[in-house]
Design an enzyme around this catalytic site. Sequence first.
Site, PDB file in Angstrom:
ATOM      1  NE  ARG A  66      49.097  47.873  32.030  1.00 56.95           N
ATOM      2  CZ  ARG A  66      48.304  47.584  31.003  1.00 56.95           C
ATOM      3  NH1 ARG A  66      48.432  48.233  29.889  1.00 56.95           N
ATOM      4  NH2 ARG A  66      47.361  46.671  31.097  1.00 56.95           N
ATOM      5  CB  THR A  67      53.204  43.947  36.179  1.00 60.92           C
ATOM      6  OG1 THR A  67      52.187  44.898  36.476  1.00 60.92           O
ATOM      7  CG2 THR A  67      54.086  43.760  37.401  1.00 60.92           C
ATOM      8  CE  LYS A 121      53.633  18.036  35.733  1.00 57.92           C
ATOM      9  NZ  LYS A 121      55.075  17.772  35.622  1.00 57.92           N
ATOM     10  NE  ARG A 178      50.039  40.793  38.400  1.00 55.66           N
ATOM     11  CZ  ARG A 178      49.721  41.807  37.584  1.00 55.66           C
ATOM     12  NH1 ARG A 178      48.989  41.576  36.505  1.00 55.66           N
ATOM     13  NH2 ARG A 178      50.130  43.028  37.835  1.00 55.66           N
ATOM     14  CG  HIS A 215      50.358  45.890  41.735  1.00 55.62           C
ATOM     15  ND1 HIS A 215      51.696  45.661  41.446  1.00 55.62           N
ATOM     16  CD2 HIS A 215      49.710  45.899  40.542  1.00 55.62           C
ATOM     17  CE1 HIS A 215      51.834  45.534  40.138  1.00 55.62           C
ATOM     18  NE2 HIS A 215      50.644  45.670  39.567  1.00 55.62           N
TER      19      HIS A 215
HETATM   20  C1  NCD Z   1      46.669  46.404  37.723  1.00 55.54           C
HETATM   21  C2  NCD Z   1      46.726  45.105  38.497  1.00 55.54           C
HETATM   22  O1  NCD Z   1      47.150  44.070  37.973  1.00 55.54           O
HETATM   23  O2  NCD Z   1      46.363  45.160  39.656  1.00 55.54           O
HETATM   24  N1  NCD Z   1      47.363  46.339  36.515  1.00 55.54           N
HETATM   25  C3  NCD Z   1      48.693  46.640  36.507  1.00 55.54           C
HETATM   26  O3  NCD Z   1      49.494  45.925  37.055  1.00 55.54           O
HETATM   27  N2  NCD Z   1      49.071  47.767  35.919  1.00 55.54           N
HETATM   28  C4  NCD Z   1      45.317  46.984  37.596  1.00 55.54           C
HETATM   29  C5  NCD Z   1      44.195  46.126  37.081  1.00 55.54           C
HETATM   30  O4  NCD Z   1      44.349  44.967  36.723  1.00 55.54           O
HETATM   31  O5  NCD Z   1      43.094  46.675  37.038  1.00 55.54           O
END
Ligand code: NCD
Length: 360
Positions: free
Chosen positions: A55-56, A85, A106, A134
């Site tokens: 999703r993100t 590396k 991320r 997040h």
């Molecule tokens: C979440 C995350 O990555 O923290 N997912 C997301 O970005 N919608 C929740 C999860 O991984 O459980």
Amino acid sequence: MSLEGRSLIRVSDFSAAEIRHVLSTAGMMQDRIGERLDLLAGRILATAFFEPSTRTRLSFESAMLRLGGGVIGFQDARVSSSAAKGETIADMARIIESYADVIVMRHPVEGSVKVASDFCRRPVVNAGDGGHQHPTQTFTDLFTMQRERGRIDGLHLGLCGDLRFGRTVHSLLGALEHYDVKVTCIAPESLQLPSRYIPAGREIQLTARVEDVLPDLDVLYITRIQRERFPDASEYEAVKGTYRIDAKLLESAKPDLLVMHPLPRVDEIAYNVDPDRRAAYFGQAAYGVPVRMALLALVLGAVDSTGVEGPSPESQERASSPRCPNPDCANCVEAYTEPEMWVVDAHRRRCGYCDLELSV
Ligand code: NCD
């Protein structure tokens, strides 16, 4: 203060007025989804993902494309970027800044996105740093409540599941500081919310049983148990499958409850909940696009935010201190970073990377 050029690392980077401005900009974007918008024509987004994402990453890419911009990046940076590396986060950030106008990152290490931002002149957006924060999911969550319930103030929220490692919950609590909501944390003792994420001065109720509180909730925000963050597999085995929301359980809930989940789900929401009109999680994922359109347009200055009151300037005192002892913190993992401890009170210090509180 303006959001243009700002990195988004944690929710406390935003004032209440800025949060509202992001949400109202997201509302404008939502109303124009499907139209051709050229607000970011000629601008480039780089995505640097060191952890899995559906999703993100895709909603950021979709947002950038819908605004007329372009996207570069890697989705499995651990193996497909020079991190494999041995390249540091700082060097990676310094390189990407000459290829893109904004970076979405991320990474499994807490505070790692702050490190990237410290070493880079472009805005860096935190798409999840370990079990820490997040913030863009939080904007999506707030936007969902506002669209689906018409308001956030006055709601009773039950946060349920893995509150220890669930970064979406940690971020959401940071934003709820600005709203008049009641919060109940629903988790087994070993997964309850770490005290560092309880906003100062807020009273939060704790319980382990969802049944006890469900009839009173306006929002049930449930999360997956974050298997990958447990130091010990047996600890995960002991708590897996603790919660399962199903159609039968929801019989005792309010008719206008919102069942929210940042997704992915494992087994905590049964499929027989999906047709229920209280199931808000797929709509919530869809709202990620207008929200991320708003964030990109704001940090790249394509939508004005001058005049929106920013966060109050840091009045905190910096403490001289050794490196953060949290083995999951960027200050511990990335040896070239400077320790950054802030004075909380005479007896406590807080790490500027991972928010760990230490007694002195
Ligand atoms: C979440 C995350 O990555 O923290 N997912 C997301 O970005 N919608 C929740 C999860 O991984 O459980």
